[in-house]
Design a protein around this motif. Sequence first.
Motif, PDB file in Angstrom:
ATOM      1  N   THR A 116      -7.751   3.308   5.250  1.00  0.00           N
ATOM      2  CA  THR A 116      -7.977   1.764   5.334  1.00  0.00           C
ATOM      3  C   THR A 116      -7.799   0.892   4.191  1.00  0.00           C
ATOM      4  N   GLU A 117      -7.645  -0.449   4.453  1.00  0.00           N
ATOM      5  CA  GLU A 117      -7.709  -1.325   3.383  1.00  0.00           C
ATOM      6  C   GLU A 117      -8.914  -1.364   2.467  1.00  0.00           C
ATOM      7  N   TYR A 135     -10.168  -6.474  -0.230  1.00  0.00           N
ATOM      8  CA  TYR A 135      -8.720  -6.528  -0.766  1.00  0.00           C
ATOM      9  C   TYR A 135      -8.567  -8.157  -1.036  1.00  0.00           C
ATOM     10  N   HIS A 141     -12.208  -6.875   6.892  1.00  0.00           N
ATOM     11  CA  HIS A 141     -11.974  -7.374   5.777  1.00  0.00           C
ATOM     12  C   HIS A 141     -13.111  -8.465   5.347  1.00  0.00           C
ATOM     13  N   HIS A 148      -7.992   1.401  -5.151  1.00  0.00           N
ATOM     14  CA  HIS A 148      -7.297   1.227  -3.892  1.00  0.00           C
ATOM     15  C   HIS A 148      -5.797   0.514  -4.282  1.00  0.00           C
ATOM     16  N   LYS A 153      -1.714  -0.867  -2.636  1.00  0.00           N
ATOM     17  CA  LYS A 153      -0.680  -1.308  -1.518  1.00  0.00           C
ATOM     18  C   LYS A 153       0.663  -1.228  -2.084  1.00  0.00           C
ATOM     19  N   THR A 194       4.289  -4.554   4.202  1.00  0.00           N
ATOM     20  CA  THR A 194       3.270  -3.454   3.351  1.00  0.00           C
ATOM     21  C   THR A 194       3.513  -2.146   4.048  1.00  0.00           C
ATOM     22  N   THR A 233      -0.646   1.641   2.332  1.00  0.00           N
ATOM     23  CA  THR A 233      -1.983   1.312   1.970  1.00  0.00           C
ATOM     24  C   THR A 233      -2.819   2.745   1.487  1.00  0.00           C
ATOM     25  N   ASP A 276      -0.438  -1.598   6.903  1.00  0.00           N
ATOM     26  CA  ASP A 276      -1.217  -2.222   6.130  1.00  0.00           C
ATOM     27  C   ASP A 276      -2.643  -2.370   5.860  1.00  0.00           C
ATOM     28  N   GLY A 277      -3.146  -0.859   6.329  1.00  0.00           N
ATOM     29  CA  GLY A 277      -4.492  -0.553   6.210  1.00  0.00           C
ATOM     30  C   GLY A 277      -5.366  -1.055   7.543  1.00  0.00           C
ATOM     31  N   THR A 278      -4.873  -1.588   8.513  1.00  0.00           N
ATOM     32  CA  THR A 278      -5.492  -1.953   9.611  1.00  0.00           C
ATOM     33  C   THR A 278      -4.926  -1.022  10.939  1.00  0.00           C
TER      34      THR A 278
END
Length: 314
Positions: free
Chosen positions: A66-67, A71, A175, A215, A217, A234, A237, A310-312
């Motif tokens: 996950t992001e 970020y 986020h 972290h 990306k 992206t 991630t 994208d981490g989501t």
Amino acid sequence: MTETQGPAHKKDMTRRRMILTGGAVVAAAGVGAGFVATASADEETKSSGSRPGEGEACYRLTSETTEGPYYIDADKIRKDITEDREGIPMTLRLKVIDSDTCKPLKRAAVDIWHCDALGIYSGYESMSQGGGPGGGGTPPSGTPTDAPTDIPTDAPTGQPTGTPPSGGPGGGGGHSEPTDDERYLRGTQLTDQHGYVEFKTVFPGWYQGRAVHIHTKVHVGGKMTDAGYEGGHTCHTGQFFFAESAVLDSAKAEPYSTSTTPRTTLTEDTIYDQSGVTGGLLKLSYRKGRMARGVTGSITMGVDPDETHDGTDL
């Protein structure tokens, strides 16, 4: 969203890569008795296999994570992200390859961001879970600093009914919007023709609920503009992790040694999937007993440029 992670799709690497990697680690470990090298051939090569007609081995896909809540979109194209942060100097050398074709990804934008030696994130100083000598990082504006005089003594009853807040001490959640204009320990670079980027930074510290990590990306298909890297998508991630032995060595040096935050070990971390380099475990090197003079970390990331992560999406 919580910062948990399911198994990522991975590809086996060939025996040739396993032999070459193992030899490199053995060679590095032999450079003087005072040289410390983390990671091992076993950590890098959990399995092996052959792909007919292939002249070069591919790394497996690097684990997606996950992001996290901290970020900030790429807005500083630079190699040295240290700014005024104190800590052990660290050179981070990254290579990005296409895990299917084995070819380096040229002109891919690589973001990295991490907390400072005391667990504080730029852009989120009032929200970070760091613990310096005063404990707890920088308090939010308006937060009282005196201890309350009416502490309840009865045990709480019932269950909470509200929605838990995003973010949280473990670094998970959705986020969060930045709370300040600081941007230290954040940066973006484009990979060269061989897929490499190199950052100058400091060895990260730790904060509540997470092992030491960085972290990252990887963005492809975009272009550089006056405003930074724009467009594209992206494709990866992830997070980089540190061997326990190195973290313990860092804790002997200031300002890490002044941290009052309980530390989460690598095996306790809820994001690291225990898969070694595939899971983001960095190869680190430094002089034994002289870590404060500097550390070099390196890793090859195998990514799928055609995918969007994208981490989501976990």
